[in-house]
Design an enzyme around this catalytic site. Structure first.
Site, PDB file in Angstrom:
ATOM      1  N   ILE A   1       0.851  -1.201   0.000  1.00  0.00           N
ATOM      2  CA  ILE A   1       0.000   0.000   0.000  1.00  0.00           C
ATOM      3  C   ILE A   1       0.886   1.250   0.000  1.00  0.00           C
ATOM      4  O   ILE A   1       1.085   1.887   1.037  1.00  0.00           O
ATOM      5  CB  ILE A   1      -0.962   0.018   1.215  1.00  0.00           C
ATOM      6  CG1 ILE A   1      -1.768  -1.287   1.297  1.00  0.00           C
ATOM      7  CG2 ILE A   1      -1.915   1.210   1.108  1.00  0.00           C
ATOM      8  CD1 ILE A   1      -2.713  -1.359   2.473  1.00  0.00           C
ATOM      9  N   PRO A   2       1.446   1.588  -1.165  1.00  0.00           N
ATOM     10  CA  PRO A   2       2.279   2.786  -1.228  1.00  0.00           C
ATOM     11  C   PRO A   2       1.474   4.056  -0.926  1.00  0.00           C
ATOM     12  O   PRO A   2       0.351   4.218  -1.401  1.00  0.00           O
ATOM     13  CB  PRO A   2       2.778   2.809  -2.676  1.00  0.00           C
ATOM     14  CG  PRO A   2       2.573   1.433  -3.189  1.00  0.00           C
ATOM     15  CD  PRO A   2       1.411   0.877  -2.437  1.00  0.00           C
ATOM     16  N   HIS A   3       2.066   4.914  -0.127  1.00  0.00           N
ATOM     17  CA  HIS A   3       1.495   6.217   0.190  1.00  0.00           C
ATOM     18  C   HIS A   3       2.662   7.151   0.467  1.00  0.00           C
ATOM     19  O   HIS A   3       3.806   6.722   0.499  1.00  0.00           O
ATOM     20  CB  HIS A   3       0.518   6.122   1.366  1.00  0.00           C
ATOM     21  CG  HIS A   3       1.086   5.475   2.583  1.00  0.00           C
ATOM     22  ND1 HIS A   3       1.289   4.106   2.668  1.00  0.00           N
ATOM     23  CD2 HIS A   3       1.515   5.978   3.759  1.00  0.00           C
ATOM     24  CE1 HIS A   3       1.813   3.820   3.848  1.00  0.00           C
ATOM     25  NE2 HIS A   3       1.966   4.938   4.532  1.00  0.00           N
ATOM     26  N   SER A   4       2.384   8.405   0.665  1.00  0.00           N
ATOM     27  CA  SER A   4       3.437   9.407   0.712  1.00  0.00           C
ATOM     28  C   SER A   4       3.921   9.734   2.124  1.00  0.00           C
ATOM     29  O   SER A   4       3.299   9.370   3.113  1.00  0.00           O
ATOM     30  CB  SER A   4       2.933  10.684   0.040  1.00  0.00           C
ATOM     31  OG  SER A   4       3.979  11.579  -0.173  1.00  0.00           O
TER      32      SER A   4
END
Length: 143
Positions: free
Chosen positions: A60-63
């Protein structure tokens, strides 16, 4: 604007490295009007600092927090990789789910996606989905 809509679902994506997979979901967030382009840089920096692979074939890529000003609307992009993406240490993600959440929505969206993906049955349905609507039906129940 809906957090998850058909244009946010990428099915049968060919295997690529994790950086390209993160760029792909990040660019889809940009293309669909959820974030500005610099948000992708924050997603890559997050992955450098700690993996976004959560187990059960899901990342779950996020910043990073300093990039949240580039979020226009909360949204998610689901990329289905039947052959997987190597996230290191033997962790293969068949689902790469890019997320962007405004304010308090960020943790709520992340938590809801993680809850859905904890269930192997749900992950199996998402990995085998043949249409965007099938993905929306599994994930959309919680959003």
């Amino acid at each position: 604007m809906n957090i998850l809509q058909p244009s946010n679902v990428l099915l049968q994506v060919k295997t690529e490295n994790k950086t390209d997979a993160i760029r792909r979901v990040g660019q889809a967030l940009v293309d669909n009007g959820y974030v500005e382009a610099p948000y992708i840089e924050g997603m890559l920096k997050r992955e450098e600092s700690m993996t976004t692979y959560i187990g059960n074939q899901v990342a779950i890529p996020h910043s990073m927090p300093e990039y949240v000003q580039h979020i226009l609307h909360s949204g998610i992009v689901v990329a289905q990789y039947p052959d997987g993406v190597d996230f290191g240490n033997g962790n293969i993600a068949k689902l790469v789910i890019g997320i962007a959440g405004r304010g308090e929505e960020h943790m709520e969206v992340l938590s809801q996606i993680a809850t859905v993906c904890m269930e192997e049955e749900n992950v199996e349905k998402l990995v085998k989905a043949q249409s965007a609507q099938e993905v929306i039906d599994v994930i959309g129940e919680t959003l």
